[in-house]
Design a protein around this motif. Structure first.
Motif, PDB file in Angstrom:
ATOM      1  N   UNK A 194       0.849  -1.195   0.000  1.00 49.89           N
ATOM      2  CA  UNK A 194       0.000   0.000   0.000  1.00 49.89           C
ATOM      3  C   UNK A 194       0.881   1.239   0.000  1.00 49.89           C
ATOM      4  N   UNK A 195       0.299   2.362  -0.449  1.00 52.67           N
ATOM      5  CA  UNK A 195       1.013   3.632  -0.303  1.00 52.67           C
ATOM      6  C   UNK A 195       0.923   4.069   1.163  1.00 52.67           C
ATOM      7  N   UNK A 196       1.726   5.045   1.528  1.00 50.97           N
ATOM      8  CA  UNK A 196       1.661   5.577   2.895  1.00 50.97           C
ATOM      9  C   UNK A 196       0.269   6.167   3.155  1.00 50.97           C
ATOM     10  N   UNK A 197      -0.242   6.883   2.172  1.00 50.30           N
ATOM     11  CA  UNK A 197      -1.569   7.499   2.321  1.00 50.30           C
ATOM     12  C   UNK A 197      -2.672   6.469   2.515  1.00 50.30           C
ATOM     13  N   UNK A 198      -2.542   5.317   1.847  1.00 55.59           N
ATOM     14  CA  UNK A 198      -3.550   4.251   2.026  1.00 55.59           C
ATOM     15  C   UNK A 198      -3.380   3.526   3.359  1.00 55.59           C
ATOM     16  N   UNK A 199      -2.145   3.533   3.878  1.00 57.95           N
ATOM     17  CA  UNK A 199      -1.858   2.769   5.103  1.00 57.95           C
ATOM     18  C   UNK A 199      -2.411   3.466   6.348  1.00 57.95           C
ATOM     19  N   UNK A 200      -2.288   4.797   6.395  1.00 57.71           N
ATOM     20  CA  UNK A 200      -2.661   5.516   7.624  1.00 57.71           C
ATOM     21  C   UNK A 200      -4.088   5.203   8.103  1.00 57.71           C
ATOM     22  N   UNK A 201      -5.107   5.254   7.215  1.00 58.77           N
ATOM     23  CA  UNK A 201      -6.453   4.928   7.718  1.00 58.77           C
ATOM     24  C   UNK A 201      -6.587   3.486   8.195  1.00 58.77           C
ATOM     25  N   UNK A 202      -5.849   2.569   7.563  1.00 59.35           N
ATOM     26  CA  UNK A 202      -5.912   1.162   8.004  1.00 59.35           C
ATOM     27  C   UNK A 202      -5.363   1.057   9.427  1.00 59.35           C
ATOM     28  N   UNK A 203      -4.212   1.683   9.669  1.00 57.98           N
ATOM     29  CA  UNK A 203      -3.613   1.595  11.000  1.00 57.98           C
ATOM     30  C   UNK A 203      -4.471   2.322  12.037  1.00 57.98           C
ATOM     31  N   UNK A 204      -5.117   3.395  11.589  1.00 62.03           N
ATOM     32  CA  UNK A 204      -5.997   4.133  12.514  1.00 62.03           C
ATOM     33  C   UNK A 204      -7.152   3.222  12.966  1.00 62.03           C
ATOM     34  N   UNK A 205      -7.737   2.509  11.994  1.00 60.96           N
ATOM     35  CA  UNK A 205      -8.854   1.614  12.307  1.00 60.96           C
ATOM     36  C   UNK A 205      -8.396   0.459  13.216  1.00 60.96           C
ATOM     37  N   UNK A 206      -7.225  -0.107  12.899  1.00 59.26           N
ATOM     38  CA  UNK A 206      -6.707  -1.229  13.702  1.00 59.26           C
ATOM     39  C   UNK A 206      -6.433  -0.764  15.132  1.00 59.26           C
ATOM     40  N   UNK A 207      -5.817   0.419  15.269  1.00 60.92           N
ATOM     41  CA  UNK A 207      -5.465   0.924  16.600  1.00 60.92           C
ATOM     42  C   UNK A 207      -6.729   1.168  17.426  1.00 60.92           C
ATOM     43  N   UNK A 208      -7.716   1.798  16.802  1.00 61.12           N
ATOM     44  CA  UNK A 208      -8.959   2.079  17.534  1.00 61.12           C
ATOM     45  C   UNK A 208      -9.634   0.774  17.954  1.00 61.12           C
ATOM     46  N   UNK A 209      -9.670  -0.195  17.054  1.00 58.20           N
ATOM     47  CA  UNK A 209     -10.354  -1.462  17.373  1.00 58.20           C
ATOM     48  C   UNK A 209      -9.586  -2.234  18.443  1.00 58.20           C
ATOM     49  N   UNK A 210      -8.271  -2.210  18.386  1.00 59.48           N
ATOM     50  CA  UNK A 210      -7.464  -2.923  19.398  1.00 59.48           C
ATOM     51  C   UNK A 210      -7.698  -2.296  20.767  1.00 59.48           C
ATOM     52  N   UNK A 211      -7.731  -0.965  20.805  1.00 62.77           N
ATOM     53  CA  UNK A 211      -7.932  -0.294  22.096  1.00 62.77           C
ATOM     54  C   UNK A 211      -9.351  -0.541  22.618  1.00 62.77           C
ATOM     55  N   UNK A 212     -10.318  -0.555  21.696  1.00 60.69           N
ATOM     56  CA  UNK A 212     -11.692  -0.836  22.116  1.00 60.69           C
ATOM     57  C   UNK A 212     -11.798  -2.243  22.704  1.00 60.69           C
ATOM     58  N   UNK A 213     -10.919  -3.138  22.241  1.00 64.13           N
ATOM     59  CA  UNK A 213     -10.916  -4.515  22.771  1.00 64.13           C
ATOM     60  C   UNK A 213     -10.046  -4.638  24.021  1.00 64.13           C
ATOM     61  N   UNK A 214      -9.552  -3.499  24.519  1.00 68.30           N
ATOM     62  CA  UNK A 214      -8.800  -3.510  25.775  1.00 68.30           C
ATOM     63  C   UNK A 214      -7.314  -3.790  25.621  1.00 68.30           C
ATOM     64  N   UNK A 215      -6.814  -3.718  24.384  1.00 65.68           N
ATOM     65  CA  UNK A 215      -5.389  -3.985  24.144  1.00 65.68           C
ATOM     66  C   UNK A 215      -4.621  -2.669  24.009  1.00 65.68           C
ATOM     67  N   UNK A 216      -3.323  -2.738  24.259  1.00 63.09           N
ATOM     68  CA  UNK A 216      -2.465  -1.595  23.962  1.00 63.09           C
ATOM     69  C   UNK A 216      -1.881  -1.792  22.561  1.00 63.09           C
ATOM     70  N   UNK A 217      -1.406  -0.680  21.991  1.00 65.49           N
ATOM     71  CA  UNK A 217      -0.885  -0.724  20.619  1.00 65.49           C
ATOM     72  C   UNK A 217       0.461  -0.025  20.569  1.00 65.49           C
ATOM     73  N   UNK A 218       1.388  -0.651  19.855  1.00 66.03           N
ATOM     74  CA  UNK A 218       2.701  -0.051  19.618  1.00 66.03           C
ATOM     75  C   UNK A 218       2.782   0.250  18.131  1.00 66.03           C
ATOM     76  N   UNK A 219       3.520   1.294  17.745  1.00 65.94           N
ATOM     77  CA  UNK A 219       3.671   1.617  16.323  1.00 65.94           C
ATOM     78  C   UNK A 219       5.125   1.529  15.896  1.00 65.94           C
ATOM     79  N   UNK A 220       5.345   0.959  14.729  1.00 60.78           N
ATOM     80  CA  UNK A 220       6.692   0.948  14.152  1.00 60.78           C
ATOM     81  C   UNK A 220       6.724   1.902  12.977  1.00 60.78           C
ATOM     82  N   UNK A 221       7.773   2.700  12.897  1.00 61.49           N
ATOM     83  CA  UNK A 221       8.044   3.460  11.675  1.00 61.49           C
ATOM     84  C   UNK A 221       9.382   2.975  11.133  1.00 61.49           C
ATOM     85  N   UNK A 222       9.338   2.365   9.936  1.00 56.69           N
ATOM     86  CA  UNK A 222      10.551   1.795   9.335  1.00 56.69           C
ATOM     87  C   UNK A 222      11.251   2.812   8.437  1.00 56.69           C
ATOM     88  N   UNK A 223      12.437   2.473   8.026  1.00 58.13           N
ATOM     89  CA  UNK A 223      13.286   3.252   7.097  1.00 58.13           C
ATOM     90  C   UNK A 223      13.519   4.697   7.569  1.00 58.13           C
TER      91      UNK A 223
END
Ligand code: HMG
Ligand code: MG
Length: 298
Positions: free
Chosen positions: A114-143
């Motif tokens: 995916x492009x960076x622009x396409x990735x951001x909303x996916x990660x936003x959705x995953x982070x929100x859903x993980x937190x709603x399920x009571x999990x913590x989230x870590x983020x990696x920024x590569x390169x």
């Protein structure tokens, strides 16, 4: 200027094994993870809920998660690229989801299609859903310190994407030197920019050791207030979509340096050496290259 203690995020079972040519049996992975916890590592990234077609060595993510011999006080984390991965991770009872993206377009595209622009909303959705399920989230920024396809990476892009990850709700952003080409002066320059915008306790450093500069880079980051570092038992690691990447800084090398400097890590050197010897022997059986990391079994 020097801290009393630092936190180590052990990424060997994920970053260390994702690039291995042979498949390490699930039972061996679980035994190794148990030894890492017994050695005092309180955070272990145990697998990836990515596509098994893209990363065959970690195709047993569910089995690894189900078989964990959980030790109290240890956080068991896993890489998650999208909602499909999060659903798998949640069903498997993982403690923390690690979302990931790159600061350069070409690596992002090669790594997660995916492009960076396409990735951001996916990660936003995953982070929100993980937190709603009571999990913590870590983020990696590569390169962050350079891209295997594009070369230099704009530090302002690194700052923008780090802030974007934090705004989504990730607990900390791990800054990846994916191909191990960063050097101490560059680490200083990138952190100077970032620390004007982001507190040091929201950042971690993830050094690969291609040029043997991971420990030197660690010292600069320590002096600038970073207190969390990723490392891999046995110095294993690499990204299949980052040609030329060597392993992560070896956990054994990192803790020996820190302990010598009077900085606590909570990790036992002898226990870590045994865990390292264990996985290097196992990899020798599956056709890996344990020579690269022999220093970790001292
Ligand atoms: P895609 O092909 O674009 O995905 O891959 P898609 O959504 O079009 O789906 C295609 C197929 O994959 C479908 O299956 C999906 O169900 C399946 P089919 O219909 O063909 O049978 N699929 C999945 N299956 C299982 N789990 C999932 C999943 N998602 C889709 N989560 C995708 C996109 C992100 C999945 C793929 O590109 C991928 O798995 N990439 C992972 C790459 C990776 O793991 N790289 C290494 C980790 S990053 C790293 O090492 C850097 C780091 O260490 C820091 C540093 O050093 O800088 C973190
Ligand atoms: Mg890595």
């Amino acid at each position: 200027r020097w801290p009393e203690c630092v936190q180590i995020r052990e990424v060997g079972p994920r970053d260390g094994l994702q690039n291995e040519p042979g498949f390490v049996p699930t039972a061996v992975k679980l035994d190794w993870i148990g030894r890492l916890a017994d050695a005092g590592l309180s955070y272990i990234e145990v697998t990836s809920f990515v596509s098994p077609k893209w990363i065959p060595p970690l195709a047993d993510a569910e089995e690894v998660a189900a078989g964990l011999r959980r030790r109290e006080g240890v956080t068991y984390a896993a890489l998650v690229p999208n909602m499909r991965g999060l659903e798998r991770a949640l069903r498997s009872g993982i403690d923390e989801a690690a979302v990931f993206m790159s600061a350069s377009e070409t690596h992002n595209r090669r790594n997660i299609n995916k492009s960076i622009g396409e990735t951001l909303p996916v990660l936003r959705e995953v982070t929100a859903a993980a937190k709603a399920a009571g999990k913590t989230v870590r983020g990696y920024l590569s390169t962050v310190f350079g891209c295997p396809y594009e070369g230099a990476v704009d530090t302002q892009q690194v700052v923008r994407l780090t802030e974007a990850l934090l705004e989504m709700g990730v607990r900390e952003v791990s800054l990846g030197d994916t191909i191990g080409i960063g050097h101490p002066r560059q680490v200083e320059a990138v952190l100077e920019e970032l620390l004007g915008r982001v507190p040091p306790d929201r950042l971690a450093l993830h050094f690969h050791d291609t040029n043997g500069l991971a420990l030197a880079n660690t010292v600069v980051a320590l002096q600038m207030g970073i207190r969390t570092f990723d490392a891999s038992c046995g110095g294993l690691g690499g990204c299949p979509y980052a040609p030329g990447a060597a392993g992560n800084v070896a956990t054994g090398d990192l803790i020996r340096m820190l302990h010598a400097m009077g900085v606590r890590t909570g990790v036992d050197e002898a226990g870590l050496s045994e865990a390292s010897a264990y996985i290097l022997q196992a990899l020798a059986r599956t056709g890996g290259d344990p020579g690269a990391a022999a220093g970790d079994c001292l």
